[in-house]
Design a protein around this motif. Sequence first.
Motif, PDB file in Angstrom:
ATOM      1  N   PRO A 143       0.797  -1.235   0.000  1.00  0.00           N
ATOM      2  CA  PRO A 143       0.000   0.000   0.000  1.00  0.00           C
ATOM      3  C   PRO A 143       0.824   1.276   0.000  1.00  0.00           C
ATOM      4  N   ARG A 144       2.078   1.201   0.418  1.00  0.00           N
ATOM      5  CA  ARG A 144       2.919   2.402   0.406  1.00  0.00           C
ATOM      6  C   ARG A 144       4.067   2.194  -0.564  1.00  0.00           C
ATOM      7  N   VAL A 145       3.998   2.905  -1.695  1.00  0.00           N
ATOM      8  CA  VAL A 145       5.023   2.811  -2.731  1.00  0.00           C
ATOM      9  C   VAL A 145       5.467   4.228  -3.094  1.00  0.00           C
ATOM     10  N   PHE A 146       6.777   4.454  -3.065  1.00  0.00           N
ATOM     11  CA  PHE A 146       7.357   5.763  -3.374  1.00  0.00           C
ATOM     12  C   PHE A 146       8.342   5.572  -4.524  1.00  0.00           C
ATOM     13  N   VAL A 147       8.197   6.370  -5.578  1.00  0.00           N
ATOM     14  CA  VAL A 147       8.953   6.130  -6.804  1.00  0.00           C
ATOM     15  C   VAL A 147       9.678   7.396  -7.255  1.00  0.00           C
ATOM     16  N   ASP A 148      10.988   7.260  -7.438  1.00  0.00           N
ATOM     17  CA  ASP A 148      11.797   8.305  -8.073  1.00  0.00           C
ATOM     18  C   ASP A 148      12.350   7.687  -9.354  1.00  0.00           C
ATOM     19  N   THR A 149      11.853   8.125 -10.499  1.00  0.00           N
ATOM     20  CA  THR A 149      12.266   7.536 -11.767  1.00  0.00           C
ATOM     21  C   THR A 149      12.564   8.613 -12.794  1.00  0.00           C
ATOM     22  N   LYS A 150      13.560   8.373 -13.613  1.00  0.00           N
ATOM     23  CA  LYS A 150      13.869   9.257 -14.726  1.00  0.00           C
ATOM     24  C   LYS A 150      13.142   8.830 -15.997  1.00  0.00           C
ATOM     25  N   ALA A 160       0.721   4.992  -5.874  1.00  0.00           N
ATOM     26  CA  ALA A 160       2.129   5.326  -5.627  1.00  0.00           C
ATOM     27  C   ALA A 160       2.316   6.837  -5.596  1.00  0.00           C
ATOM     28  N   GLU A 161       3.336   7.274  -4.880  1.00  0.00           N
ATOM     29  CA  GLU A 161       3.713   8.689  -4.880  1.00  0.00           C
ATOM     30  C   GLU A 161       5.033   8.824  -5.622  1.00  0.00           C
ATOM     31  N   PHE A 162       5.111   9.829  -6.505  1.00  0.00           N
ATOM     32  CA  PHE A 162       6.249  10.013  -7.389  1.00  0.00           C
ATOM     33  C   PHE A 162       7.016  11.280  -7.009  1.00  0.00           C
ATOM     34  N   PHE A 163       8.319  11.288  -7.370  1.00  0.00           N
ATOM     35  CA  PHE A 163       9.212  12.377  -6.957  1.00  0.00           C
ATOM     36  C   PHE A 163      10.014  12.913  -8.145  1.00  0.00           C
ATOM     37  N   PRO A 164       9.345  13.477  -9.144  1.00  0.00           N
ATOM     38  CA  PRO A 164      10.080  14.030 -10.286  1.00  0.00           C
ATOM     39  C   PRO A 164      10.710  15.376  -9.939  1.00  0.00           C
ATOM     40  N   ASN A 165      11.801  15.698 -10.632  1.00  0.00           N
ATOM     41  CA  ASN A 165      12.266  17.081 -10.570  1.00  0.00           C
ATOM     42  C   ASN A 165      11.509  17.879 -11.631  1.00  0.00           C
ATOM     43  N   LEU A 166      11.798  19.165 -11.740  1.00  0.00           N
ATOM     44  CA  LEU A 166      11.024  20.012 -12.652  1.00  0.00           C
ATOM     45  C   LEU A 166      11.171  19.576 -14.105  1.00  0.00           C
ATOM     46  N   LEU A 167      12.381  19.200 -14.515  1.00  0.00           N
ATOM     47  CA  LEU A 167      12.606  18.773 -15.893  1.00  0.00           C
ATOM     48  C   LEU A 167      11.859  17.483 -16.198  1.00  0.00           C
ATOM     49  N   GLU A 168      11.886  16.545 -15.273  1.00  0.00           N
ATOM     50  CA  GLU A 168      11.181  15.279 -15.471  1.00  0.00           C
ATOM     51  C   GLU A 168       9.674  15.486 -15.506  1.00  0.00           C
ATOM     52  N   LEU A 169       9.184  16.401 -14.661  1.00  0.00           N
ATOM     53  CA  LEU A 169       7.750  16.686 -14.651  1.00  0.00           C
ATOM     54  C   LEU A 169       7.303  17.261 -15.986  1.00  0.00           C
ATOM     55  N   MET A 170       8.121  18.135 -16.581  1.00  0.00           N
ATOM     56  CA  MET A 170       7.772  18.713 -17.877  1.00  0.00           C
ATOM     57  C   MET A 170       7.916  17.692 -19.005  1.00  0.00           C
ATOM     58  N   LYS A 171       8.949  16.860 -18.943  1.00  0.00           N
ATOM     59  CA  LYS A 171       9.178  15.872 -19.992  1.00  0.00           C
ATOM     60  C   LYS A 171       8.042  14.863 -20.070  1.00  0.00           C
ATOM     61  N   PHE A 172       7.531  14.448 -18.909  1.00  0.00           N
ATOM     62  CA  PHE A 172       6.467  13.443 -18.867  1.00  0.00           C
ATOM     63  C   PHE A 172       5.179  14.063 -18.313  1.00  0.00           C
ATOM     64  N   ALA A 173       4.894  15.292 -18.727  1.00  0.00           N
ATOM     65  CA  ALA A 173       3.748  16.020 -18.171  1.00  0.00           C
ATOM     66  C   ALA A 173       2.444  15.258 -18.353  1.00  0.00           C
TER      67      ALA A 173
END
Length: 276
Positions: A143-150, A160-173
């Motif tokens: 039930p608790r999944v945390f994901v940092d992916t490029k 799941a909760e995701f942790f993109p940086n600003l560039l990753e958020l824009m790339k995969f908006a």
Amino acid sequence: GRRGPRGDQERIGMRKPKIVVVGDFMNDTYWLAKGPTRISPEAPIPVHEIVGLVSFEGGAGNVAANLEALGAEVVRIGDCQLPHPIKNRLMVGDVQVARWDEYDQCESVQAGISLDGIDAIVVADYGKGSVSRLELPACTRMPRVFVDTKQDPQGYPAWAEFFPNLLELMKFAKQYEGLRCVVKGGDKGVFYAQGVLWYPAWARQVRCVNGAGDTVIAAYAFACVMGYANPLACANAAAAVVVEKPYTATATLAEIGEVLDRVGIGRPVLWDTKAG
């Protein structure tokens, strides 16, 4: 301080939270130099004298190290894949002069993940090859999944909760639409992509930002598992701690609590600084 919900805290009781970290385990190596002492006669480049060498866990290893510094028991999946990628950095004081990498790929994680006694899974995917979301069925049972992916975030559980940086958020908006995201904004701080909460960067000075994103996901996951009311503030405070240190670093509960007190939020009542 603010009292968080007690559900997770009571479930865990007095034991350490147990968290799986799966992903790309790396090493951060810092070659400490002085100079430049002269210009090379072989090419118009400066010559530096190496005076020291320090090495730290990087990538998924740094996530694991941060969780352990906070008091969690960590199960590492992918750490046995050798050799680890190495990020070498030439440092003169706090200034990074050059970087060169070795072994830039990891072997795919083959081991199954036992979920007995596990409180959360953290996926640290830096695109080095350890992780395929299609090969992590354990995520769908946790039930608790945390994901940092490029990479493209699609394919992980909807909760799941995701942790993109600003560039990753824009790339995969488009792919991130509708997903729960904690955005790592660098000197802009951290915020939820849904816009419900934002904190500016709290560091008083910046010495090294290497691995700060690892610290963010580690502190956030730990705070969630422990049932703290404001995991975003805990994560932002942890980032403020590590960027004020040289090299790749970790944050303790006591250090995070000091930052939360300094910015006027206050540490959670359930926070046990003895663990840090």
